[in-house]
Design a protein around this motif. Structure first.
Motif, short mmCIF file in Angstrom:
data_model
loop_
_atom_site.label_atom_id
_atom_site.label_comp_id
_atom_site.label_asym_id
_atom_site.label_seq_id
_atom_site.Cartn_x
_atom_site.Cartn_y
_atom_site.Cartn_z
N LYS A 158 0.81 -1.22 0.00
CA LYS A 158 0.00 0.00 0.00
C LYS A 158 0.85 1.27 0.00
O LYS A 158 0.47 2.26 -0.59
CB LYS A 158 -0.92 0.00 1.21
CG LYS A 158 -1.93 -1.13 1.19
CD LYS A 158 -2.78 -1.13 2.43
CE LYS A 158 -3.70 -2.35 2.42
NZ LYS A 158 -4.46 -2.47 3.64
N THR A 159 1.97 1.23 0.69
CA THR A 159 2.82 2.40 0.79
C THR A 159 3.73 2.47 -0.43
O THR A 159 4.41 1.51 -0.75
CB THR A 159 3.69 2.33 2.07
OG1 THR A 159 2.85 2.13 3.20
CG2 THR A 159 4.49 3.59 2.25
N LYS A 160 3.71 3.61 -1.10
CA LYS A 160 4.55 3.80 -2.28
C LYS A 160 5.06 5.23 -2.28
O LYS A 160 4.36 6.15 -1.87
CB LYS A 160 3.79 3.47 -3.55
CG LYS A 160 2.45 4.13 -3.68
CD LYS A 160 1.66 3.55 -4.83
CE LYS A 160 0.28 4.19 -4.85
NZ LYS A 160 -0.56 3.64 -5.88
N GLU A 161 6.31 5.36 -2.72
CA GLU A 161 6.95 6.67 -2.72
C GLU A 161 7.87 6.82 -3.92
O GLU A 161 8.29 5.84 -4.51
CB GLU A 161 7.77 6.87 -1.44
CG GLU A 161 6.95 6.85 -0.17
CD GLU A 161 7.81 7.02 1.06
OE1 GLU A 161 8.75 7.83 1.00
OE2 GLU A 161 7.54 6.36 2.06
N MET A 162 8.18 8.06 -4.24
CA MET A 162 9.19 8.37 -5.25
C MET A 162 10.49 8.63 -4.49
O MET A 162 10.62 9.64 -3.80
CB MET A 162 8.80 9.61 -6.05
CG MET A 162 9.81 9.99 -7.11
SD MET A 162 9.50 11.61 -7.87
CE MET A 162 8.26 11.18 -9.05
N LEU A 163 11.44 7.70 -4.56
CA LEU A 163 12.70 7.82 -3.83
C LEU A 163 13.92 7.85 -4.76
O LEU A 163 15.01 8.22 -4.34
CB LEU A 163 12.87 6.67 -2.84
CG LEU A 163 11.81 6.56 -1.75
CD1 LEU A 163 12.08 5.33 -0.89
CD2 LEU A 163 11.73 7.80 -0.90
N ASP A 164 13.74 7.42 -5.98
CA ASP A 164 14.84 7.35 -6.95
C ASP A 164 14.64 8.47 -7.97
O ASP A 164 13.54 8.69 -8.45
CB ASP A 164 14.84 6.00 -7.67
CG ASP A 164 14.87 4.83 -6.72
OD1 ASP A 164 15.39 4.98 -5.61
OD2 ASP A 164 14.38 3.76 -7.09
N TYR A 165 15.73 9.13 -8.31
CA TYR A 165 15.62 10.29 -9.18
C TYR A 165 16.69 10.30 -10.26
O TYR A 165 17.77 9.73 -10.09
CB TYR A 165 15.74 11.59 -8.37
CG TYR A 165 14.72 11.69 -7.27
CD1 TYR A 165 13.42 12.06 -7.56
CD2 TYR A 165 15.03 11.36 -5.97
CE1 TYR A 165 12.46 12.13 -6.57
CE2 TYR A 165 14.09 11.44 -4.96
CZ TYR A 165 12.80 11.82 -5.26
OH TYR A 165 11.86 11.88 -4.29
N ILE A 166 16.38 10.98 -11.33
CA ILE A 166 17.36 11.32 -12.37
C ILE A 166 17.56 12.82 -12.28
O ILE A 166 16.62 13.59 -12.44
CB ILE A 166 16.87 10.91 -13.77
CG1 ILE A 166 16.65 9.40 -13.82
CG2 ILE A 166 17.85 11.37 -14.84
CD1 ILE A 166 15.94 8.92 -15.07
N ILE A 167 18.78 13.21 -12.01
CA ILE A 167 19.11 14.62 -11.80
C ILE A 167 20.12 15.03 -12.87
O ILE A 167 21.07 14.29 -13.14
CB ILE A 167 19.66 14.82 -10.37
CG1 ILE A 167 18.58 14.44 -9.36
CG2 ILE A 167 20.15 16.24 -10.17
CD1 ILE A 167 19.04 14.44 -7.93
N ILE A 168 19.92 16.19 -13.46
CA ILE A 168 20.80 16.62 -14.56
C ILE A 168 21.24 18.07 -14.39
O ILE A 168 20.64 18.85 -13.66
CB ILE A 168 20.10 16.48 -15.93
CG1 ILE A 168 18.88 17.41 -16.02
CG2 ILE A 168 19.74 15.05 -16.22
CD1 ILE A 168 18.36 17.59 -17.41
N ARG A 169 22.31 18.39 -15.10
CA ARG A 169 22.69 19.77 -15.33
C ARG A 169 22.99 19.88 -16.82
O ARG A 169 23.68 19.07 -17.40
CB ARG A 169 23.94 20.16 -14.53
CG ARG A 169 24.32 21.61 -14.80
CD ARG A 169 25.53 22.09 -14.05
NE ARG A 169 26.68 21.30 -14.46
CZ ARG A 169 27.71 21.04 -13.66
NH1 ARG A 169 27.73 21.46 -12.43
NH2 ARG A 169 28.73 20.33 -14.10
#
Length: 169
Positions: A158-169
């Motif tokens: 039931k618990t879901k989160e956004m924890l992984d990211y793609i970060i750019i410059r």
């Protein structure tokens, strides 16, 4: 790994707190350098269409980790980010264990309008790091289907989160 894949692993014999990077045969040919910064951070340089590009892969400690350890982890990341010339493209990938939100307005320069979580203790240093180094959390800038927004699901289903990211410059 077979099937033309190469595995880069930073965590010794433990799976927790490790950085893993898997490259297919095409990406492996573009690989120029590989540098292990710590068990939670590694840096590769690849030959891209527009020149050489650094890619950092990270594993940030969970909220339960000691603050000193988390500070050290972000110090390593910040130091590595500072070593990349500001005119270079840069990609930062992986598991930041950070909940970020777009409601405060403090982090609008890094965080887009599509963030889905609340800002947690790991989200603040991540966003501060992004602001300091002129980085964008790309996952929060584009509308996606709900199923594609969350990157972590708990065992309760039931618990879901956004924890992984793609970060750019």
């Amino acid at each position: 790994m077979g099937e033309g894949r190469t595995l880069f692993w930073s965590g010794g014999t433990r799976r927790r707190g490790a950085v893993v990077l898997v490259l297919n045969s095409f990406a492996r040919k573009a690989l120029l350098t590989f540098k292990l910064i710590s068990s939670c951070l590694l840096r590769v340089r690849v030959e891209g269409k527009h020149g050489k590009m650094p890619v950092l892969t990270c594993y940030a400690l969970t909220n339960e980790a000691k603050d000193e350890d988390k500070d050290d982890s972000y110090a390593f990341l910040s130091s590595e980010l500072s070593s990349v010339p500001p005119h270079n493209y840069l990609i930062v990938l992986e598991d930041f264990n950070a909940g970020i939100a777009n409601s405060s307005g403090l982090y609008d320069a890094a965080n887009g309008p599509m963030a889905v979580d609340i800002l947690n203790d790991n989200g603040k240093p991540l966003l501060n790091c992004c602001i300091t180094h002129a980085l964008l959390v790309t996952d929060t800038w584009f509308l996606r289907r709900d199923i594609a927004m969350q990157t972590w699901y708990s065992n309760d289903g039931k618990t879901k989160e956004m924890l992984d990211y793609i970060i750019i410059r």
